[in-house]
Scaffold this motif. Structure first.
Motif, PDB file in Angstrom:
ATOM      1  N   HIS A  73       8.434   6.521   9.627  1.00  0.00           N
ATOM      2  CA  HIS A  73       7.613   7.626   9.130  1.00  0.00           C
ATOM      3  C   HIS A  73       7.895   7.868   7.644  1.00  0.00           C
ATOM      4  CE1 HIS A  73       5.324  11.299   9.117  1.00  0.00           C
ATOM      5  NE2 HIS A  73       6.365  11.948   8.596  1.00  0.00           N
ATOM      6  N   ARG A  76       6.284   5.105   5.579  1.00  0.00           N
ATOM      7  CA  ARG A  76       4.830   5.309   5.483  1.00  0.00           C
ATOM      8  C   ARG A  76       4.510   6.393   4.460  1.00  0.00           C
ATOM      9  NH1 ARG A  76       4.797   3.934  10.941  1.00  0.00           N
ATOM     10  NH2 ARG A  76       5.215   6.054  11.634  1.00  0.00           N
ATOM     11  N   SER A  79       5.021   4.993   1.022  1.00  0.00           N
ATOM     12  CA  SER A  79       4.061   3.936   0.683  1.00  0.00           C
ATOM     13  C   SER A  79       2.729   4.473   0.171  1.00  0.00           C
ATOM     14  CB  SER A  79       3.839   3.014   1.883  1.00  0.00           C
ATOM     15  OG  SER A  79       3.115   3.691   2.889  1.00  0.00           O
TER      16      SER A  79
END
Length: 123
Positions: A73, A76, A79
């Motif tokens: 998580h 992500r 990113s």
């Protein structure tokens, strides 16, 4: 710099195919995709399967290293604003556990030492 050497690649694939044939016996006959009749769309399906297999392998390896859903998580989240790279480091150590010697009356002498997955046998 790593360069692609086609001959070496084919040698490795041929060795893998021999091993797979040995494991599968006569029930299957794996071969190069180029040597099998197929439709154009089959190449995309095969690529999709192989990419998914590679991703699953990476996820499995990360899980074995302690990577959790919380870590995923966080990655992500990061990113969305930047590119992400993972860097790993490992330490390996070795220590002496024990030594054992035994003499047994016999026509033949055998010594066996087991340490985890390593085994030594001297006759």
């Amino acid at each position: 710099e790593t360069t692609f050497v086609e001959h070496r690649f084919h040698q490795r694939v041929d060795a893998a195919l021999r091993r797979v044939r040995q494991i599968l016996h006569s029930t299957r006959n794996p071969t190069y995709a180029a040597n099998v009749p197929h439709r154009f769309d089959d190449k995309y399906s095969m690529t999709e399967i192989l990419v998914k297999l590679g991703i699953a392998s990476i996820v499995q390896t990360l899980g074995a290293l302690g990577f959790t859903d919380e870590h995923a998580h966080k990655l992500r989240e990061w990113s969305t604003t930047r590119s992400i790279s993972l860097r790993f480091s490992a330490n390996e150590s070795c220590s002496f556990v024990r030594e054992c010697k035994r003499e047994v009356d016999s026509d033949r002498a055998e010594t066996r030492c087991d340490f985890g997955f390593l085994s030594t046998k001297v006759m």
